[in-house]
Write an enzyme that holds these catalytic residues in place. Structure first.
Site, PDB file in Angstrom:
ATOM      1  N   ASP A  77     -13.144 -16.333   9.226  1.00  7.59           N
ATOM      2  CA  ASP A  77     -11.804 -15.920   8.836  1.00  7.59           C
ATOM      3  C   ASP A  77     -11.019 -15.611  10.111  1.00  7.59           C
ATOM      4  O   ASP A  77     -11.149 -14.533  10.684  1.00  7.59           O
ATOM      5  CB  ASP A  77     -11.892 -14.697   7.912  1.00  7.59           C
ATOM      6  CG  ASP A  77     -10.520 -14.145   7.539  1.00  7.59           C
ATOM      7  OD1 ASP A  77      -9.516 -14.577   8.131  1.00  7.59           O
ATOM      8  OD2 ASP A  77     -10.470 -13.249   6.667  1.00  7.59           O
ATOM      9  N   TYR A 126     -12.422  -7.235   6.743  1.00  7.65           N
ATOM     10  CA  TYR A 126     -11.253  -7.277   5.864  1.00  7.65           C
ATOM     11  C   TYR A 126     -10.860  -8.738   5.677  1.00  7.65           C
ATOM     12  O   TYR A 126     -10.666  -9.454   6.655  1.00  7.65           O
ATOM     13  CB  TYR A 126     -10.071  -6.490   6.446  1.00  7.65           C
ATOM     14  CG  TYR A 126      -8.900  -6.536   5.519  1.00  7.65           C
ATOM     15  CD1 TYR A 126      -8.830  -5.682   4.418  1.00  7.65           C
ATOM     16  CD2 TYR A 126      -7.907  -7.491   5.670  1.00  7.65           C
ATOM     17  CE1 TYR A 126      -7.797  -5.764   3.508  1.00  7.65           C
ATOM     18  CE2 TYR A 126      -6.870  -7.592   4.768  1.00  7.65           C
ATOM     19  CZ  TYR A 126      -6.822  -6.720   3.692  1.00  7.65           C
ATOM     20  OH  TYR A 126      -5.803  -6.819   2.784  1.00  7.65           O
ATOM     21  N   LYS A 171      -1.222 -16.188   8.836  1.00 13.35           N
ATOM     22  CA  LYS A 171      -0.409 -15.321   9.701  1.00 13.35           C
ATOM     23  C   LYS A 171       0.400 -16.076  10.761  1.00 13.35           C
ATOM     24  O   LYS A 171       1.481 -16.548  10.473  1.00 13.35           O
ATOM     25  CB  LYS A 171      -1.298 -14.252  10.334  1.00 13.35           C
ATOM     26  CG  LYS A 171      -1.792 -13.214   9.314  1.00 13.35           C
ATOM     27  CD  LYS A 171      -2.475 -12.064  10.007  1.00 13.35           C
ATOM     28  CE  LYS A 171      -3.051 -11.043   9.056  1.00 13.35           C
ATOM     29  NZ  LYS A 171      -2.096 -10.066   8.573  1.00 13.35           N
ATOM     30  N   TYR A 181       0.825  -1.206   0.000  1.00  9.78           N
ATOM     31  CA  TYR A 181       0.000   0.000   0.000  1.00  9.78           C
ATOM     32  C   TYR A 181       0.863   1.261   0.000  1.00  9.78           C
ATOM     33  O   TYR A 181       0.644   2.178   0.774  1.00  9.78           O
ATOM     34  CB  TYR A 181      -0.962  -0.005   1.195  1.00  9.78           C
ATOM     35  CG  TYR A 181      -2.033  -1.052   1.044  1.00  9.78           C
ATOM     36  CD1 TYR A 181      -3.158  -0.802   0.263  1.00  9.78           C
ATOM     37  CD2 TYR A 181      -1.904  -2.311   1.629  1.00  9.78           C
ATOM     38  CE1 TYR A 181      -4.126  -1.764   0.076  1.00  9.78           C
ATOM     39  CE2 TYR A 181      -2.869  -3.282   1.453  1.00  9.78           C
ATOM     40  CZ  TYR A 181      -3.975  -3.010   0.677  1.00  9.78           C
ATOM     41  OH  TYR A 181      -4.933  -3.959   0.494  1.00  9.78           O
TER      42      TYR A 181
HETATM   43  N1  PMP Z   1      -8.103 -12.081   6.472  1.00 10.70           N
HETATM   44  C1  PMP Z   1      -7.779 -11.326   7.538  1.00 10.70           C
HETATM   45  C2  PMP Z   1      -8.735 -11.270   8.704  1.00 10.70           C
HETATM   46  C3  PMP Z   1      -6.576 -10.617   7.572  1.00 10.70           C
HETATM   47  O1  PMP Z   1      -6.261  -9.859   8.627  1.00 10.70           O
HETATM   48  C4  PMP Z   1      -5.694 -10.720   6.446  1.00 10.70           C
HETATM   49  C5  PMP Z   1      -4.370  -9.976   6.398  1.00 10.70           C
HETATM   50  N2  PMP Z   1      -4.327  -8.751   6.995  1.00 10.70           N
HETATM   51  C6  PMP Z   1      -6.063 -11.525   5.365  1.00 10.70           C
HETATM   52  C7  PMP Z   1      -7.271 -12.194   5.415  1.00 10.70           C
HETATM   53  C8  PMP Z   1      -5.165 -11.689   4.171  1.00 10.70           C
HETATM   54  O2  PMP Z   1      -4.030 -12.437   4.470  1.00 10.70           O
HETATM   55  P1  PMP Z   1      -2.705 -12.316   3.582  1.00 10.70           P
HETATM   56  O3  PMP Z   1      -2.184 -10.915   3.792  1.00 10.70           O
HETATM   57  O4  PMP Z   1      -1.795 -13.376   4.151  1.00 10.70           O
HETATM   58  O5  PMP Z   1      -3.088 -12.590   2.176  1.00 10.70           O
END
Ligand code: PMP
Length: 428
Positions: A248, A147, A277, A19
Site C-alpha cells: 500500500d 492504516y 493521494k 473524523y
Molecule cells: N492507505 C494508506 C496508506 C493511506 O494513508 C490512506 C489515506 N490516509 C488510505 C489507504 C486511504 O485512502 P483514501 O483516504 O483516499 O481512501
C-alpha cells in the site's frame, strides 16, 4: 459570495468533516484560495501548508502545468464510462504507471480513492487464489500500526486499536496481525524483528491469500519508519509460502520517502501495488491498483473469467490527465534533490524539539517530519495555535507531523519548523 460567518453557520448546520462531530464541532477555517505552498483563508490570512492536503499536493496548489492539462481535457470530455469504452488519458497513465513502478507490475485497475484501491487489491488477491485452486487461502496477514483506509475490507487490516476503527471490530472480517516492525529505518537490522510474523505466516500459510503492508512508512497508524530489510525478508517469506504481497503505497508513492516508491528502499517488487493521494498531484481523487501479468492472468482464467469490480467513475479522464501532468512534472524536475533538501531542512528545523520535555521522539524520512509527543494534543486548541503563527499543521493523537510540497522554499520550511517548535514548547 457567503460571508465567513454565514459559511461557518451553514457548515455547522449541514456538513460532516473527517473524523469530526456534529455536536459542537471543533473550529474549521474557511479557505478562499490556495497557490504554491500557501493557503489563503477567507479572512485574508495566509498559511504555509505543512500537510500537502494529506500527502497529496506534492507540487503545491494551482500548478500551472496541471491546470493547463485539465483545461484542455475539460474541453474534450470530463467523463465517459469505462465499460466498453477507453480513452487516451487512461491508457497513457496505465502505461506510465507500469513503466515507473517496481518491475513486473503490468496490469492497472483505476479506482476512485485509496480505500477503494485497497478493496480492489484484496479482491484481486482472493480471486487469484480461487482461480489457482486455493480457495482456502482467503485471509489476510498484516502488521499492527498499519492504516489502509476507511472501507470495510481496508478497516479489517488497519491496526485494531490505533487504526481508528475499533468501534466496528464486530462487523469486520477477522484478519491476522503480527507485531509492527520494530527496528527503525537507519538502525542496525536484526532478523528477530520479523520472527513472529514468520511463525504466523508459516503456520497459517494454507489460509493466507496475501500479506498487506505499507512499505517502510506506516502513516496514519503511527507515522513510523521501519528498516528496509524487514520488507526484503517479508518478500522472501511470501515467495516461500505462496502468499501474495500487497504494498500500500497510497501515502508513500511519488517520491515522499526519498525514493519514487518506498518499495525501492528494499529493492522489492510487490505482487499488487496500491497508489492514490499524490497520483493526481492532489488535484482530485484517483487511485490505482497494479498487479503482475501472472496475477492478472490467473484472475482472468478462473471462474467467472473476469475481475469482479467496476466503479462508475473508473479511470475518470480529468483525473487521469491530472495524474499524467503531475507525473510528467515530477519526473522532469529534480524531485530527489528537492526531497533530500526538505529532509535536511526538517532535520535541522525540528531538532530543537528533541530537547523539549513534551517530546518523546523526532524522526524524519524524505519529506516527512514527525514530532511524537508524550501526550495527545487538544484538537480544539492546537489548530488555532498553528494558524495564528501563519502555518497549517494538523496533528493527530500524539503526533505532530508535516509532509510539505516538494516545491517548498528553505525559508518557508524554516518558518514551518519554527512554528512547530514554538507550539510544542507551549504545550503543558
Ligand atoms: N492507505 C494508506 C496508506 C493511506 O494513508 C490512506 C489515506 N490516509 C488510505 C489507504 C486511504 O485512502 P483514501 O483516504 O483516499 O481512501
Amino acid at each position: 459570495m457567503l460571508t465567513a460567518d454565514a459559511l461557518i453557520a451553514l457548515d455547522r448546520a449541514h456538513v460532516f468533516h473527517p473524523y469530526s462531530t456534529f455536536i459542537n464541532p471543533p473550529p474549521v477555517f474557511p479557505v478562499a484560495s490556495a497557490r504554491g505552498v500557501r493557503i489563503t483563508l477567507s479572512d485574508g490570512r495566509e498559511l504555509i501548508d505543512g500537510m500537502s492536503s494529506w500527502w497529496s499536493v506534492i507540487h503545491g496548489y494551482n500548478a500551472p502545468a496541471i491546470n493547463a492539462a485539465l483545461h484542455d481535457q475539460i474541453e474534450r470530455m470530463s467523463h465517459v464510462m469505462f465499460g466498453g469504452l477507453t480513452h487516451e488519458p487512461a491508457v497513457l497513465l496505465a502505461e506510465t504507471l507500469a513503466r515507473i513502478t517496481p518491475p513486473g507490475l503490468e496490469a492497472v485497475f483505476f479506482a476512485d480513492s485509496g480505500s477503494v484501491s485497497v478493496e480492489v487489491a484484496i479482491k484481486m488477491a482472493l480471486q487469484c487464489q480461487i482461480s489457482r485452486g486455493k480457495p482456502a487461502k482467503r485471509r489476510l496477514l498484516t502488521v499492527r500500526g498499519g492504516y489502509h483506509g476507511d472501507t470495510f475490507g481496508a478497516m479489517a487490516v488497519c491496526d485494531p486499536v490505533t487504526g481508528m476503527h475499533s468501534l466496528f471490530t464486530g462487523s469486520l472480517s477477522q484478519q491476522l496481525f503480527a507485531p509492527r516492525p520494530a527496528v527503525r529505518f537507519g538502525e542496525e537490522w536484526s532478523n528477530a524483528d520479523i520472527a513472529e510474523l514468520a511463525t504466523l505466516l508459516v503456520a497459517q500459510a494454507d489460509e493466507i491469500a496475501a500479506v498487506i503492508v505499507e512499505p517502510i512508512v506506516q502513516g496514519a497508524g503511527g507515522m513510523w519508519f521501519y528498516h528496509p530489510a524487514w520488507l526484503t525478508a517479508l518478500r522472501a517469506l511470501c515467495d516461500a509460502h505462496d502468499v501474495l504481497l500487497i504494498a500500500d503505497e497510497i501515502a508513500t508513492g511519488f517520491g515522499r520517502s526519498g525514493k519514487l516508491f518506498a518499495c525501492e528502499h528494499s529493492d522489492v517488487a510487490p505482487d499488487i501495488l496500491c497508489l492514490g493521494k499524490a497520483l493526481t498531484g492532489g488535484y482530485m481523487t484517483l487511485a490505482a491498483t497494479l498487479t503482475t501479468r501472472a496475477v492478472a492472468e490467473s484472475i482472468s482464467s478462473g471462474e467467472p473469467g473476469v475481475f469482479m469490480h467496476g466503479p462508475t467513475f473508473m479511470a475518470n479522464p480529468l483525473a487521469c490527465r491530472a495524474a499524467l501532468a503531475s507525473i510528467e512534472l515530477l519526473l522532469a524536475g529534480d524531485w530527489q534533490g528537492r526531497v533530500a533538501a526538505i529532509a535536511r531542512g526538517l532535520q535541522a528545523g525540528l531538532a530543537p524539539c528533541r530537547e523539549l520535555p513534551q517530546v518523546a521522539d523526532v524522526r524524519v524520512l524524505g519529506a516527512i517530519g514527525v514530532v511524537e509527543l508524550k501526550r495527545p494534543v487538544d484538537m480544539r486548541t492546537i489548530p488555532e495555535a498553528f494558524v495564528s503563527r501563519g502555518v497549517w499543521v494538523r496533528p493527530f493523537g500524539r503526533l505532530v507531523y508535516v509532509m510539505p510540497a516538494y516545491i517548498m522554499s528553505p525559508d518557508d520550511l524554516a518558518t514551518l519548523c519554527r512554528a512547530i517548535v514554538e507550539v510544542v514548547h507551549a504545550l503543558d
